[in-house]
Design a protein around this motif. Structure first.
Motif, PDB file in Angstrom:
ATOM      1  N   GLU A 163      87.835  45.733  67.819  1.00 46.98           N
ATOM      2  CA  GLU A 163      88.672  44.769  68.374  1.00 46.98           C
ATOM      3  C   GLU A 163      90.090  44.902  68.245  1.00 46.98           C
ATOM      4  O   GLU A 163      90.662  44.713  67.134  1.00 46.98           O
ATOM      5  CB  GLU A 163      87.805  43.173  68.233  1.00 46.98           C
ATOM      6  N   ILE A 164      90.715  44.784  69.424  1.00 43.80           N
ATOM      7  CA  ILE A 164      92.034  45.178  69.404  1.00 43.80           C
ATOM      8  C   ILE A 164      93.019  43.845  68.562  1.00 43.80           C
ATOM      9  O   ILE A 164      93.825  44.151  67.743  1.00 43.80           O
ATOM     10  CB  ILE A 164      92.794  45.036  70.965  1.00 43.80           C
ATOM     11  N   HIS A 165      92.363  42.647  68.927  1.00 44.98           N
ATOM     12  CA  HIS A 165      93.248  41.368  68.579  1.00 44.98           C
ATOM     13  C   HIS A 165      93.118  41.212  66.961  1.00 44.98           C
ATOM     14  O   HIS A 165      93.896  40.815  66.263  1.00 44.98           O
ATOM     15  CB  HIS A 165      92.556  40.241  69.221  1.00 44.98           C
ATOM     16  N   THR A 166      91.927  41.482  66.470  1.00 44.24           N
ATOM     17  CA  THR A 166      91.361  41.209  64.974  1.00 44.24           C
ATOM     18  C   THR A 166      91.457  42.374  64.157  1.00 44.24           C
ATOM     19  O   THR A 166      91.315  42.229  62.848  1.00 44.24           O
ATOM     20  CB  THR A 166      90.333  40.470  64.771  1.00 44.24           C
ATOM     21  N   GLY A 167      91.263  43.607  64.637  1.00 46.31           N
ATOM     22  CA  GLY A 167      91.011  44.780  63.947  1.00 46.31           C
ATOM     23  C   GLY A 167      89.628  44.854  63.369  1.00 46.31           C
ATOM     24  O   GLY A 167      89.147  46.049  62.488  1.00 46.31           O
ATOM     25  N   LYS A 168      88.649  43.870  63.469  1.00 41.43           N
ATOM     26  CA  LYS A 168      87.243  44.106  63.179  1.00 41.43           C
ATOM     27  C   LYS A 168      86.485  45.176  63.906  1.00 41.43           C
ATOM     28  O   LYS A 168      86.929  45.291  65.012  1.00 41.43           O
ATOM     29  CB  LYS A 168      86.533  42.704  63.297  1.00 41.43           C
ATOM     30  N   VAL A 169      85.861  45.668  63.058  1.00 41.71           N
ATOM     31  CA  VAL A 169      84.883  46.842  63.629  1.00 41.71           C
ATOM     32  C   VAL A 169      83.634  46.270  64.119  1.00 41.71           C
ATOM     33  O   VAL A 169      82.810  45.563  63.394  1.00 41.71           O
ATOM     34  CB  VAL A 169      84.702  47.936  62.590  1.00 41.71           C
ATOM     35  N   TYR A 170      83.158  46.490  65.190  1.00 35.58           N
ATOM     36  CA  TYR A 170      81.755  46.216  65.987  1.00 35.58           C
ATOM     37  C   TYR A 170      80.934  47.386  66.211  1.00 35.58           C
ATOM     38  O   TYR A 170      81.423  48.442  66.536  1.00 35.58           O
ATOM     39  CB  TYR A 170      81.902  45.496  66.829  1.00 35.58           C
ATOM     40  N   LEU A 171      79.776  47.477  66.276  1.00 38.09           N
ATOM     41  CA  LEU A 171      78.799  48.569  66.703  1.00 38.09           C
ATOM     42  C   LEU A 171      78.297  48.238  67.930  1.00 38.09           C
ATOM     43  O   LEU A 171      77.697  47.350  68.045  1.00 38.09           O
ATOM     44  CB  LEU A 171      77.812  48.666  65.586  1.00 38.09           C
ATOM     45  N   PHE A 172      78.356  49.173  68.997  1.00 38.22           N
ATOM     46  CA  PHE A 172      77.890  48.994  70.291  1.00 38.22           C
ATOM     47  C   PHE A 172      76.899  49.871  70.516  1.00 38.22           C
ATOM     48  O   PHE A 172      76.956  51.195  70.067  1.00 38.22           O
ATOM     49  CB  PHE A 172      78.967  49.361  71.281  1.00 38.22           C
ATOM     50  N   GLN A 173      75.774  49.602  71.261  1.00 34.71           N
ATOM     51  CA  GLN A 173      74.740  50.548  71.731  1.00 34.71           C
ATOM     52  C   GLN A 173      75.543  51.537  72.700  1.00 34.71           C
ATOM     53  O   GLN A 173      76.375  50.972  73.507  1.00 34.71           O
ATOM     54  CB  GLN A 173      73.647  49.735  72.453  1.00 34.71           C
ATOM     55  N   PRO A 174      74.975  52.756  72.644  1.00 31.51           N
ATOM     56  CA  PRO A 174      75.581  53.661  73.482  1.00 31.51           C
ATOM     57  C   PRO A 174      75.435  53.316  75.109  1.00 31.51           C
ATOM     58  O   PRO A 174      76.285  53.639  76.131  1.00 31.51           O
ATOM     59  CB  PRO A 174      74.776  55.069  73.545  1.00 31.51           C
ATOM     60  N   ASN A 175      74.467  52.350  75.508  1.00 30.40           N
ATOM     61  CA  ASN A 175      74.197  51.989  76.925  1.00 30.40           C
ATOM     62  C   ASN A 175      74.716  50.764  77.157  1.00 30.40           C
ATOM     63  O   ASN A 175      74.503  50.182  78.028  1.00 30.40           O
ATOM     64  CB  ASN A 175      72.810  51.881  77.281  1.00 30.40           C
ATOM     65  N   ALA A 176      75.648  49.923  76.203  1.00 31.46           N
ATOM     66  CA  ALA A 176      76.436  48.813  76.520  1.00 31.46           C
ATOM     67  C   ALA A 176      77.349  49.012  77.575  1.00 31.46           C
ATOM     68  O   ALA A 176      77.868  49.841  77.943  1.00 31.46           O
ATOM     69  CB  ALA A 176      77.073  48.430  75.247  1.00 31.46           C
ATOM     70  N   GLN A 177      77.232  48.056  78.659  1.00 33.48           N
ATOM     71  CA  GLN A 177      78.163  48.052  79.830  1.00 33.48           C
ATOM     72  C   GLN A 177      79.505  47.217  79.556  1.00 33.48           C
ATOM     73  O   GLN A 177      79.448  46.159  79.150  1.00 33.48           O
ATOM     74  CB  GLN A 177      77.415  47.763  81.013  1.00 33.48           C
ATOM     75  N   VAL A 178      80.594  48.165  79.803  1.00 33.58           N
ATOM     76  CA  VAL A 178      81.810  47.597  79.497  1.00 33.58           C
ATOM     77  C   VAL A 178      82.674  47.833  80.527  1.00 33.58           C
ATOM     78  O   VAL A 178      82.447  48.557  81.489  1.00 33.58           O
ATOM     79  CB  VAL A 178      82.489  48.152  78.202  1.00 33.58           C
ATOM     80  N   THR A 179      83.894  47.076  80.464  1.00 30.16           N
ATOM     81  CA  THR A 179      84.758  47.364  81.708  1.00 30.16           C
ATOM     82  C   THR A 179      86.060  48.279  81.175  1.00 30.16           C
ATOM     83  O   THR A 179      87.013  47.955  80.162  1.00 30.16           O
ATOM     84  CB  THR A 179      85.516  46.378  82.219  1.00 30.16           C
ATOM     85  N   PRO A 180      86.044  49.693  81.402  1.00 37.16           N
ATOM     86  CA  PRO A 180      87.247  50.158  80.952  1.00 37.16           C
ATOM     87  C   PRO A 180      88.554  49.895  81.285  1.00 37.16           C
ATOM     88  O   PRO A 180      88.728  49.434  82.561  1.00 37.16           O
ATOM     89  CB  PRO A 180      87.126  51.843  81.737  1.00 37.16           C
ATOM     90  N   LEU A 181      89.541  50.000  80.590  1.00 33.71           N
ATOM     91  CA  LEU A 181      91.064  49.270  80.896  1.00 33.71           C
ATOM     92  C   LEU A 181      91.906  50.729  80.943  1.00 33.71           C
ATOM     93  O   LEU A 181      92.883  50.670  81.703  1.00 33.71           O
ATOM     94  CB  LEU A 181      91.450  48.130  79.911  1.00 33.71           C
ATOM     95  N   MET A 182      91.736  51.470  79.985  1.00 38.01           N
ATOM     96  CA  MET A 182      92.584  52.814  80.042  1.00 38.01           C
ATOM     97  C   MET A 182      91.808  53.972  79.291  1.00 38.01           C
ATOM     98  O   MET A 182      91.116  53.824  78.603  1.00 38.01           O
ATOM     99  CB  MET A 182      93.939  52.550  79.284  1.00 38.01           C
TER     100      MET A 182
END
Length: 197
Positions: free
Chosen positions: A178-197
Motif C-alpha cells: 500500500e503506497i500510503h502506509t507501506g503495509k504489505v497485502y496479499l492479493f489473489q491473482p484474479n483480484a480485479q483492480v484499476t491500473p494507474l501506471m
C-alpha cells in the motif's frame, strides 16, 4: 419467473424457479456488494432468504443462485451444525448444479472449466482463478484488470480505493505494498483492480 428471465440463461429459468418454489425461498436481487455475490440466511420466523447481486452476468448469477440454494438444502438435510462450505455443502452443490451443466445453459468454452471446478467446489467462485477469469469474459467491458495481468512494479487502485504497488508473486498470491502506509497485502491473482501506471 418473468423477473428471472432478465438474469438467467433462458433454459435455466424454469428449473431454478422450481428449486426456489420447492424450497420456499424469498429471493431478493440487490445492488452490487463488493464482498459477496450472494448470500443465504434463515430468518427468525423460519423462512429462507437469498440475496443475489443484480450486476452478475447470467452464468455467474446461475452459479451463485445454485450455491446459495445448496446452503439451504444442506442445512435442511444434514442439520445446522455442518460447516457452511464443508463436505455436505460441496456434495449438495455438486448435485444441484449437475443438471445445469449443459450447452443450452452454459457456453461450450465454460463447460470444461465448470466441470473441473465442480469436482471440488470452492466456497467462492472467485477463489478458483481459472473459473473467475472464464466467467469474467462474459462481463461488460470495464477499466479493471486482474492482478496477474499487471507487470511487477505497477501502481493500481484496489477495490477499496487505496493505492498499491504490485510486488513479487509468492506461491499463489501477489505481494502488494500500500503506497500510503507501506503495509504489505496479499492479493489473489484474479483480484480485479484499476491500473494507474
Amino acid at each position: 419467473m418473468s423477473v428471472l428471465n432478465k438474469y438467467l440463461p433462458q433454459f435455466a429459468v424454469a428449473p431454478l424457479t422450481a428449486l426456489i418454489e420447492q424450497n420456499q425461498v424469498h429471493l431478493k436481487i440487490v445492488d452490487e456488494r463488493r464482498t459477496r455475490h450472494g448470500d443465504y440466511r434463515k430468518n427468525p420466523d423460519g423462512s429462507h432468504g437469498i440475496t443475489i447481486n443484480a450486476n452478475l452476468n447470467a452464468y455467474r448469477f446461475t452459479i451463485t443462485l445454485v450455491h446459495e440454494i445448496a446452503h439451504l438444502v444442506a442445512f435442511k438435510k444434514y442439520g445446522s451444525a455442518i460447516k457452511p462450505h464443508g463436505v455436505e455443502w460441496k456434495h449438495t452443490f455438486q448435485q444441484l448444479m449437475l443438471p445445469f451443466l449443459r450447452p443450452d445453459i452454459f457456453p461450450m468454452d465454460l463447460l470444461p472449466v465448470l466441470a473441473r471446478h465442480f469436482k471440488n467446489p470452492k466456497a467462492s467462485s472467485d477463489t478458483d482463478a481459472m473459473m473467475s477469469v472464464a466467467l469474467k469474459s462474459y462481463d461488460p467491458e470495464s477499466d479493471k484488470s486482474y492482478i496477474f495481468e499487471l507487470v511487477q512494479g505497477s501502481i493500481f487502485l484496489g477495490p477499496n480505493g487505496r493505492k498499491f504497488q504490485k510486488a513479487e508473486k509468492l506461491r499463489k498470491r501477489y505481494k502488494c505494498v500500500e503506497i500510503h502506509t507501506g503495509k504489505v497485502y496479499l492479493f489473489q491473482p484474479n483480484a480485479q483492480v484499476t491500473p494507474l501506471m
